[in-house]
Scaffold this active site. Structure first.
Site, PDB file in Angstrom:
ATOM      1  N   GLY A 120      -4.082  -5.873 -15.215  1.00  0.00           N
ATOM      2  CA  GLY A 120      -5.251  -5.003 -15.228  1.00  0.00           C
ATOM      3  C   GLY A 120      -6.411  -5.816 -15.752  1.00  0.00           C
ATOM      4  N   CYS A 139       0.724 -10.280 -16.926  1.00  0.00           N
ATOM      5  CA  CYS A 139      -0.706 -10.403 -17.227  1.00  0.00           C
ATOM      6  C   CYS A 139      -1.121  -9.411 -18.325  1.00  0.00           C
ATOM      7  CB  CYS A 139      -1.529 -10.252 -15.950  1.00  0.00           C
ATOM      8  SG  CYS A 139      -3.231 -10.759 -16.195  1.00  0.00           S
ATOM      9  N   TYR A 140      -1.944  -8.394 -18.016  1.00  0.00           N
ATOM     10  CA  TYR A 140      -2.308  -7.406 -19.043  1.00  0.00           C
ATOM     11  C   TYR A 140      -1.044  -6.751 -19.599  1.00  0.00           C
ATOM     12  CZ  TYR A 140      -4.351  -3.216 -21.206  1.00  0.00           C
ATOM     13  OH  TYR A 140      -4.699  -2.217 -22.096  1.00  0.00           O
ATOM     14  N   HIS A 170       0.251 -14.314 -12.651  1.00  0.00           N
ATOM     15  CA  HIS A 170       0.499 -13.326 -11.593  1.00  0.00           C
ATOM     16  C   HIS A 170       1.589 -13.832 -10.655  1.00  0.00           C
ATOM     17  CE1 HIS A 170      -2.771 -10.531 -12.410  1.00  0.00           C
ATOM     18  NE2 HIS A 170      -3.427 -11.589 -12.834  1.00  0.00           N
ATOM     19  N   GLU A 174       2.877 -11.886  -8.268  1.00  0.00           N
ATOM     20  CA  GLU A 174       2.808 -11.153  -7.004  1.00  0.00           C
ATOM     21  C   GLU A 174       1.880 -11.796  -5.991  1.00  0.00           C
ATOM     22  OE1 GLU A 174       1.792 -10.210  -9.945  1.00  0.00           O
ATOM     23  OE2 GLU A 174      -0.232  -9.422  -9.855  1.00  0.00           O
ATOM     24  N   GLY A 223      -4.612   9.867  16.674  1.00  0.00           N
ATOM     25  CA  GLY A 223      -4.605   8.699  17.542  1.00  0.00           C
ATOM     26  C   GLY A 223      -4.299   7.456  16.724  1.00  0.00           C
ATOM     27  N   ASP A 241      -0.578   6.271  11.646  1.00  0.00           N
ATOM     28  CA  ASP A 241       0.174   7.111  10.714  1.00  0.00           C
ATOM     29  C   ASP A 241       0.508   8.481  11.308  1.00  0.00           C
ATOM     30  OD1 ASP A 241      -0.314   4.988   9.096  1.00  0.00           O
ATOM     31  OD2 ASP A 241      -1.930   5.951   7.973  1.00  0.00           O
ATOM     32  N   SER A 242      -0.509   9.152  11.881  1.00  0.00           N
ATOM     33  CA  SER A 242      -0.226  10.495  12.395  1.00  0.00           C
ATOM     34  C   SER A 242       0.664  10.422  13.635  1.00  0.00           C
ATOM     35  CB  SER A 242      -1.517  11.261  12.662  1.00  0.00           C
ATOM     36  OG  SER A 242      -2.299  10.608  13.626  1.00  0.00           O
ATOM     37  N   THR A 243       0.546   9.349  14.408  1.00  0.00           N
ATOM     38  CA  THR A 243       1.400   9.210  15.597  1.00  0.00           C
ATOM     39  C   THR A 243       2.866   9.064  15.172  1.00  0.00           C
ATOM     40  OG1 THR A 243      -0.429   8.124  16.727  1.00  0.00           O
ATOM     41  CG2 THR A 243       1.733   7.862  17.720  1.00  0.00           C
ATOM     42  N   LYS A 292       1.919   1.058   4.688  1.00  0.00           N
ATOM     43  CA  LYS A 292       1.525   0.926   6.095  1.00  0.00           C
ATOM     44  C   LYS A 292       2.522   0.096   6.921  1.00  0.00           C
ATOM     45  CE  LYS A 292      -1.935   1.681   8.992  1.00  0.00           C
ATOM     46  NZ  LYS A 292      -2.670   2.947   9.057  1.00  0.00           N
TER      47      LYS A 292
END
Ligand code: XMP
Length: 608
Positions: free
Chosen positions: A57, A84-85, A177, A179, A230, A233-235, A384
């Protein structure tokens, strides 16, 4: 007794910044479940998780109001890793000392294992690593004194306690870090910690099975109505609901706004036809959208009108369907949404940020429906890339699920409008730039400091108009930094001689949308031909109301990014730029093609 969060998962406590999401998605890639929680979560809720990671952070543990966790998390007997933080906070919370570092470390640094004080083998996260390796640091404070029971496991030249462990309690702290990809062995360290915690297994396949059962239980005997935008995600969500519940229990609605990409609606129709999904009603509302946008020029006004028209059309069509085909007149109907994981959580990151942006899937009315159990969001635990993998598992085409992100208002934010010529705030020739250049009489949105800007773009001209050089890219950083009136720098790729461009007044019309669709499609095809499509995060193509007479122009805006928060202009090879420019220049009424070289910040990805 178990707490309320996912059992046997790795819990990430979010101390702010963008780190928590990166850590959670990395842990999942290793095949373990991982979820993010606000750092001040009640420790009893964490009972039963396999491990806890305290994220980085931006603050100092001594800052007033800096994010804090409850030290009782250490009494749960669960392994903890602070990064880190998180490393500094745990040292501070367990009786060590944190102080401003004499030398602040930012960027790549060599880290060395602490020879004499090596940890026990079973909780040595660095076992078998070389004596020293490169890590990514970003800190102003440091752990100046270890807490009791801890031993040092690594140091850098300027940071003595760069890593530490309490081998009895399985509490680890690491200053750098892990990541980020710049850290050598960073992923391996995260993987080792995760394995050490013995979490449950996680995969898209197991998720699909688990969520299938959950959807059935949640929906019971009801029906689901879902707006399919369209987008990916919604598809995927609609496909999943169809598969789990069957076609007679789900009804989809896709509103064609007239502001979608070329062939987009057809692509979705065909994909669903292949999967034998027939319950998607497509409503062509383009006339209504263009009528409402007539004579509208301001970016925010356009957004509002597009959003409101959406709502009106949805309401109307839903009522029509309710009274006919879907037959839900007297039934309770759930609203399906394609919400994904990053949209759902209010974590330390957003809580401690200055501005909170409400996602459109979480506006008040929807929030109320969620509380009443009237909303179903089958993807709400997925990132995603996981949604995309699931989409392919469900049989949707690769090209459809791996499409670039596309804004909700569609081409509406990529068709710039002008009522008349904007007043130029700086005279041409006043800027000290060695390239031939001109200031464009349109403005676009940028982001500098914390605020959004609305400023002019300049265009530079060069001998070889399809070649982007380092000087061009430097200019794109330097000019907005030193000129308050400018937030974008473009290269003219259609000509090498300097020209002035004038405003061709216009709002959003079907003709302009069709023209932009053609240009956008040329770009898309060329990106696929050149094998570059999946290397680019997003490639907005923008229509400007500017030309040499009555014409207009096109801006190419390819960018690379990992999360859209920041972005860099993506440099295309000269031959690709040349081909695209040539093809776009053949479109009727196009006078010029520009290439946006600006990073975000100071510009934004979209122009509006
Ligand atoms: P900016 O332009 O702010 O965009 O750098 C960041 C990301 O958000 C997308 N974007 C939008 N998405 N509605 C959306 O659903 C919007 O109004 C909108 N504006 C920008 C943009 O495409 C990029 O991925």
């Amino acid at each position: 007794m178990e707490g309320s969060v996912h059992p046997k998962s790795i819990a990430i406590l979010d101390f702010g910044g963008q780190y928590a999401h990166l850590i959670a998605s990395r842990i999942r890639r290793f095949g373990y479940p991982s979820y993010i929680y606000p750092c001040d979560i009640d420790p009893t809720e964490l009972r039963g998780v396999a491990g806890i990671i305290l994220s980085g952070g931006p603050q100092s543990v001594y800052d007033k109001g800096s994010p804090q966790a409850d030290p009782k998390i250490f009494d749960l007997g669960i392994p903890v890793l602070g990064l880190c933080y998180g490393h500094q906070w745990l040292a501070h919370a367990l009786g060590g000392r944190v102080a401003a570092a004499k030398v602040k470390e930012y960027g790549s640094t060599l880290v060395k294992r602490a020879e004499k004080e090596k940890s026990k083998k079973e909780n040595d996260l660095f076992e078998g690593f070389p004596e020293q390796w490169t890590v990514w640091m970003s800190h102003g404070d440091e752990v100046s004194e270890l807490p009791p029971g801890f031993i040092r496991t690594a140091s850098t030249k300027d940071c003595i306690n760069a890593a530490m462990v309490n081998p009895e309690r399985n509490i680890f702290g690491i200053q750098w870090h892990n990541e980020v990809t710049h850290t050598e062995h960073g992923m391996e360290i995260l993987r080792r910690f995760a394995e050490f915690c013995k979490p449950a297994q996680w995969s898209i396949k197991s998720y699909a099975d688990h969520v299938g059962a959950q959807i059935k239980e949640e929906v019971g005997g009801k029906k689901v109505f879902m707006l399919v935008s369209g987008g990916v995600d919604s598809t995927v969500a609609f496909t999943l609901l169809n598969k789990v519940l069957g076609a007679d229990r789900v009804q989809g609605l896709l509103v064609d706004t007239g502001l979608m990409r070329k062939g987009e609606v057809k692509m979705i129709e065909e994909a669903f036809a292949k999967l034998k999904i027939k319950n998607l009603h497509i409503e062509d509302a383009s006339e209504e959208f263009f009528a409402n946008l007539k004579g509208v020029y301001g970016p925010e006004e356009k957004r509002k009108i597009i959003g409101n028209t959406f709502l009106e059309v949805q309401k109307r069509v839903f009522e029509e369907m309710r009274n006919s085909e879907f037959g839900i007149r007297n039934e309770v109907c759930l609203l399906g949404q394609g919400t994904i994981y990053p949209d759902t959580i209010e974590t330390g990151g957003t809580k401690h940020a200055d501005k909170i942006k409400t996602h459109h899937n979480r506006v008040e009315a929807i929030q109320k429906m969620i509380e009443q159990g009237l909303v179903i969001e089958p993807l709400k635990e997925l990132y995603k890339d996981e949604v995309r993998i699931l989409g392919e598992e469900l049989g949707l085409p690769h090209a459809l699920v791996w499409r670039h992100p596309f804004p909700g208002p569609g081409l509406g934010v990529r068709i710039l409008c002008a009522k008349n010529s904007n007043e130029l705030k700086i005279e041409n020739g006043k800027l000290k730039i060695e390239f031939q250049h001109t200031v464009l009489p349109v403005q676009s949105v940028g982001v500098q400091g914390d605020g959004r800007t609305y400023r002019h773009a300049i265009v530079v001209f060069g001998k070889d108009p399809s070649k982007i050089t380092t000087e061009h890219l430097e200019l794109a950083t330097q000019v907005p930094n030193s000129n308050r009136e400018i937030n974008r720098v473009l290269l003219c790729t259609s000509q090498s001689e300097r020209t002035e461009f004038s405003v061709t007044p216009g709002a959003i019309t079907r003709e302009r949308a069709d023209l932009l669709r053609e240009a956008d499609d040329i770009v898309l095809q060329e990106m696929r031909n050149a094998g570059l499509y999946e290397k680019i995060w997003q490639f907005p193509v923008v229509l400007l109301p500017l030309g040499k007479g009555k014409g207009q122009s096109i801006v190419l805006r390819p960018i690379s990014s990992t999360d859209a928060m920041t972005a860099n202009a993506f440099v295309l090879p000269p031959e690709v730029i040349q081909t695209i420019t040539k093809k776009i220049m053949q479109l009727p009424g196009i006078d010029a093609v520009f290439y946006d070289l600006t990073n975000k910040p100071p510009a934004t990805i979209e122009w509006e």
